[in-house]
Design an enzyme around this catalytic site. Structure first.
Site, mmCIF file in Angstrom:
data_model
loop_
_atom_site.group_PDB
_atom_site.id
_atom_site.type_symbol
_atom_site.label_atom_id
_atom_site.label_comp_id
_atom_site.label_asym_id
_atom_site.label_seq_id
_atom_site.Cartn_x
_atom_site.Cartn_y
_atom_site.Cartn_z
ATOM 1 N N SER A 135 21.692 78.288 11.387
ATOM 2 C CA SER A 135 21.745 78.827 10.197
ATOM 3 C C SER A 135 19.988 79.340 9.948
ATOM 4 O O SER A 135 19.115 78.765 10.893
ATOM 5 C CB SER A 135 21.407 77.884 8.920
ATOM 6 O OG SER A 135 21.095 78.243 7.920
ATOM 7 N N GLN B 122 23.424 82.614 12.019
ATOM 8 C CA GLN B 122 23.944 83.108 10.761
ATOM 9 C C GLN B 122 22.646 83.639 10.168
ATOM 10 O O GLN B 122 21.300 83.046 9.956
ATOM 11 C CB GLN B 122 24.329 81.796 10.035
ATOM 12 C CG GLN B 122 24.605 81.920 8.452
ATOM 13 C CD GLN B 122 23.538 81.778 7.660
ATOM 14 O OE1 GLN B 122 22.574 80.898 7.922
ATOM 15 N NE2 GLN B 122 23.359 82.566 6.446
ATOM 16 N N TYR C 95 20.622 84.917 6.588
ATOM 17 C CA TYR C 95 20.386 85.264 5.105
ATOM 18 C C TYR C 95 19.246 86.263 5.031
ATOM 19 O O TYR C 95 18.071 86.063 5.536
ATOM 20 C CB TYR C 95 19.818 83.958 4.240
ATOM 21 C CG TYR C 95 20.824 82.780 4.212
ATOM 22 C CD1 TYR C 95 22.034 83.200 3.488
ATOM 23 C CD2 TYR C 95 20.525 81.464 4.674
ATOM 24 C CE1 TYR C 95 22.814 81.896 3.465
ATOM 25 C CE2 TYR C 95 21.268 80.568 4.524
ATOM 26 C CZ TYR C 95 22.292 80.755 3.694
ATOM 27 O OH TYR C 95 23.288 79.568 3.511
ATOM 28 N N THR D 268 25.543 86.083 6.100
ATOM 29 C CA THR D 268 26.369 85.767 4.708
ATOM 30 C C THR D 268 25.917 86.635 3.675
ATOM 31 O O THR D 268 24.514 86.752 3.359
ATOM 32 C CB THR D 268 25.666 84.226 4.621
ATOM 33 O OG1 THR D 268 26.085 83.465 5.748
ATOM 34 C CG2 THR D 268 26.185 83.499 3.398
ATOM 35 N N ARG E 92 23.076 73.004 -7.644
ATOM 36 C CA ARG E 92 23.349 71.818 -6.933
ATOM 37 C C ARG E 92 22.769 70.894 -7.515
ATOM 38 O O ARG E 92 21.486 70.234 -7.314
ATOM 39 C CB ARG E 92 22.842 72.061 -5.366
ATOM 40 C CG ARG E 92 23.462 73.280 -4.968
ATOM 41 C CD ARG E 92 23.088 73.684 -3.292
ATOM 42 N NE ARG E 92 23.583 74.873 -3.035
ATOM 43 C CZ ARG E 92 23.258 75.400 -1.842
ATOM 44 N NH1 ARG E 92 22.392 74.761 -0.837
ATOM 45 N NH2 ARG E 92 23.638 76.854 -1.677
ATOM 46 N N LYS F 188 30.379 86.535 6.447
ATOM 47 C CA LYS F 188 30.565 85.329 5.869
ATOM 48 C C LYS F 188 30.484 85.556 4.233
ATOM 49 O O LYS F 188 29.269 85.708 3.946
ATOM 50 C CB LYS F 188 29.769 84.178 6.686
ATOM 51 C CG LYS F 188 29.965 82.938 5.940
ATOM 52 C CD LYS F 188 29.279 81.757 6.830
ATOM 53 C CE LYS F 188 29.538 80.395 6.480
ATOM 54 N NZ LYS F 188 29.190 79.937 5.320
ATOM 55 N N HIS G 164 31.346 79.078 0.461
ATOM 56 C CA HIS G 164 29.980 78.375 0.815
ATOM 57 C C HIS G 164 30.270 76.666 0.740
ATOM 58 O O HIS G 164 29.230 76.324 0.331
ATOM 59 C CB HIS G 164 28.951 79.176 0.128
ATOM 60 C CG HIS G 164 27.540 78.875 0.633
ATOM 61 N ND1 HIS G 164 27.138 79.966 1.329
ATOM 62 C CD2 HIS G 164 26.572 78.114 1.017
ATOM 63 C CE1 HIS G 164 25.877 79.866 1.773
ATOM 64 N NE2 HIS G 164 25.707 78.593 1.524
ATOM 65 N N ARG H 53 29.287 75.265 -2.485
ATOM 66 C CA ARG H 53 27.916 75.170 -2.864
ATOM 67 C C ARG H 53 27.144 76.380 -3.646
ATOM 68 O O ARG H 53 26.001 76.279 -4.107
ATOM 69 C CB ARG H 53 27.184 74.800 -1.808
ATOM 70 C CG ARG H 53 27.450 73.531 -1.001
ATOM 71 C CD ARG H 53 27.103 73.708 0.522
ATOM 72 N NE ARG H 53 25.765 73.179 0.587
ATOM 73 C CZ ARG H 53 25.203 72.184 0.439
ATOM 74 N NH1 ARG H 53 25.928 71.116 0.004
ATOM 75 N NH2 ARG H 53 23.749 71.977 0.477
ATOM 76 N N ASP I 132 36.695 78.586 6.384
ATOM 77 C CA ASP I 132 35.724 77.457 6.324
ATOM 78 C C ASP I 132 36.168 76.953 4.795
ATOM 79 O O ASP I 132 36.529 77.784 3.889
ATOM 80 C CB ASP I 132 34.534 77.601 6.835
ATOM 81 C CG ASP I 132 33.381 77.961 5.821
ATOM 82 O OD1 ASP I 132 33.734 78.307 4.759
ATOM 83 O OD2 ASP I 132 32.135 78.111 6.271
ATOM 84 N N ARG J 23 30.564 70.164 6.836
ATOM 85 C CA ARG J 23 30.340 68.720 6.271
ATOM 86 C C ARG J 23 30.839 67.895 7.432
ATOM 87 O O ARG J 23 30.324 66.785 7.830
ATOM 88 C CB ARG J 23 31.042 68.380 5.139
ATOM 89 C CG ARG J 23 30.175 69.084 3.810
ATOM 90 C CD ARG J 23 30.672 68.775 2.541
ATOM 91 N NE ARG J 23 30.107 69.301 1.373
ATOM 92 C CZ ARG J 23 30.439 70.461 0.889
ATOM 93 N NH1 ARG J 23 31.374 71.229 1.360
ATOM 94 N NH2 ARG J 23 29.720 70.978 -0.182
#
Length: 436
Positions: free
Chosen positions: A121, A143, A145, A171, A180, A261, A285, A288, A316, A340
């Protein structure tokens, strides 16, 4: 009768008792401080998206075939130009060394040993160079961002390319951080801060704190340091101005395969496919970001029908067993990612815990395929699975939209918008089928 031999290695003894991902989760919860565990385990707001995604996998019916030779089962697949020994890879996860000090290195080395891809990530806690060192011969994905500092983002992407990462996961579902609430209630910050409650929570979990305090300081792939909450960090990093034009530009910068993604509608799946990307990841996500978001597993058949076989589809969110993975493949996915499930293993026992996650899922995949009468992933098809209906859209009344101000005197703009919306029928077909 004979006595069972005693395993002197406490970690091995502990992990051997876990036969499912749920049991790994229970071990992880006992061994990890609440803030770190809840960051992994939690989702946005009321956590409905995550619960629904997991329930969707429970609400299936398998249709096995009998009298098939399943003495040998091939679980390997082709994905993004390379082979994976199993139909799943490790998803990109942020702040991983806060869950357990071995972090991404444990995940990458375990993935390499199993012959599956590992994803790093943008907000990972190991550098691309560190991941390459941990998984020098295996497949590594990066990945992205896109940050407000574009040069910084692309510098990180270049480092991943220089380290031999073969696939870029862009993403696109994070214009801002989701709410969260577990993190907010726990006061979870980077780095973790000691308070009376965290000290009390740490007393029965000394190994985590000893490892955290005695290993290398927490650093990030995308920034040198941070002092604040995770939500504040994400909002500082994420660029809410990203558009399809930016996506096209990013695609052109990367030398390898590109997948998008965070796709959550058929319309967006078609739009990015038309741009010429190599694949999409159906994902909300992990629940999340937007609570009450679409369920990726339910969306899968409609997306596959729209895209055909021209674009590879990864799924996913909600995967907690090998049977879940088999169901996703049967309904049209080319590959799946676990987030997870991998982190539960990591928190339960470091590198060996990740190995245990992979072993559990591998055993469940193989057993499910054999019981279905399937000898290879290529044989799986929608005839093997029925998605049972639990949640279904309420039909909206269709009324003609207003044609002129004269025919609808006195209506406000809001009323007109509602009337027009009532006449729109969703273009996304409900892929769920009732039990026959």
């Amino acid at each position: 009768m004979r006595f069972k031999s005693f395993e002197f290695d406490g970690r091995a003894r502990r992990l051997a008792k876990a036969h499912t991902i749920a049991e790994l989760r229970a071990i992880a919860k006992r061994r990890t401080p609440q803030g770190a565990f809840d960051y992994t385990d939690g989702a946005a707001e009321a956590e409905l998206s995550l619960a629904r995604a997991r329930q969707a996998f429970r609400d299936i019916e398998f249709h096995p075939a009998i009298l098939r030779d399943v003495s040998n089962v091939d679980t390997s697949v082709e994905i993004f130009g390379g082979r994976s020994a199993l139909p799943f890879g490790i998803a990109p996860t942020g702040f991983t060394r806060m869950m357990q000090s071995e972090g991404e290195r444990a995940g990458a080395s375990a993935a390499g040993a199993a012959g599956i891809p590992f994803s790093l990530s943008t907000v990972g806690t190991t550098s691309p160079e560190g991941v390459r060192e941990a998984n020098p011969q295996g497949r590594n994905w990066f990945q992205l961002y896109m940050q407000k500092d574009r040069d910084k983002s692309m510098s990180l992407v270049q480092r991943a390319a220089d380290c031999g990462f073969d696939t870029l996961l862009v993403t696109v579902d994070v214009p801002v951080a989701g709410a969260r609430l577990r993190d907010n209630r726990n006061g979870f910050t980077i780095p973790p801060q000691l308070t009376p409650s965290t000290v009390l929570n740490a007393i029965p979990r000394p190994e985590w704190w000893i490892n955290f305090l005695t290993t290398e300081p927490l650093t990030f792939a995308s920034l040198s340091q941070w002092d604040g909450t995770i939500g504040e960090l994400l909002n500082e990093l994420f660029d809410p101005t990203i558009t399809f034009d930016d996506l096209a530009w990013i695609r052109d910068q990367w030398p390898g395969k590109v997948a998008v993604k965070g796709i959550q509608t058929v319309t967006d799946a078609k739009a990015v496919a038309d741009m010429g990307v190599d694949g999409i990841v159906l994902s909300n996500h992990g629940g999340r970001q937007l609570d009450r978001a679409p369920i990726p597993f339910h969306l899968l058949p409609a997306v596959r029908a729209e895209l055909g076989n021209d674009v590879e589809i990864v799924l996913d969110t909600g995967i907690m067993s090998g049977a879940d993975i088999v169901a996703a493949l049967a309904m049209g996915a080319d590959f799946t990612l676990i987030g997870r499930a991998y982190l539960y293993g990591l928190m339960a026992g470091g590198r060996e815990g990740v190995d245990r996650t992979i072993a559990i899922l591998t055993s469940e995949i193989t057993r499910t395929m054999k019981l279905l009468g399937v000898a290879s992933v290529d044989e799986l098809n929608p005839g093997h699975v029925t998605q049972l209906q639990r949640l279904s859209p309420i039909a909206r009344e269709q009324r003609p939209a207003a044609t002129s101000q004269a025919t609808t005197p006195g209506r406000t703009v809001t009323q007109k918008r509602k009337a027009a919306s009532a006449a729109v029928v969703s273009s996304v077909a409900n892929p769920r089928r009732s039990k026959p």
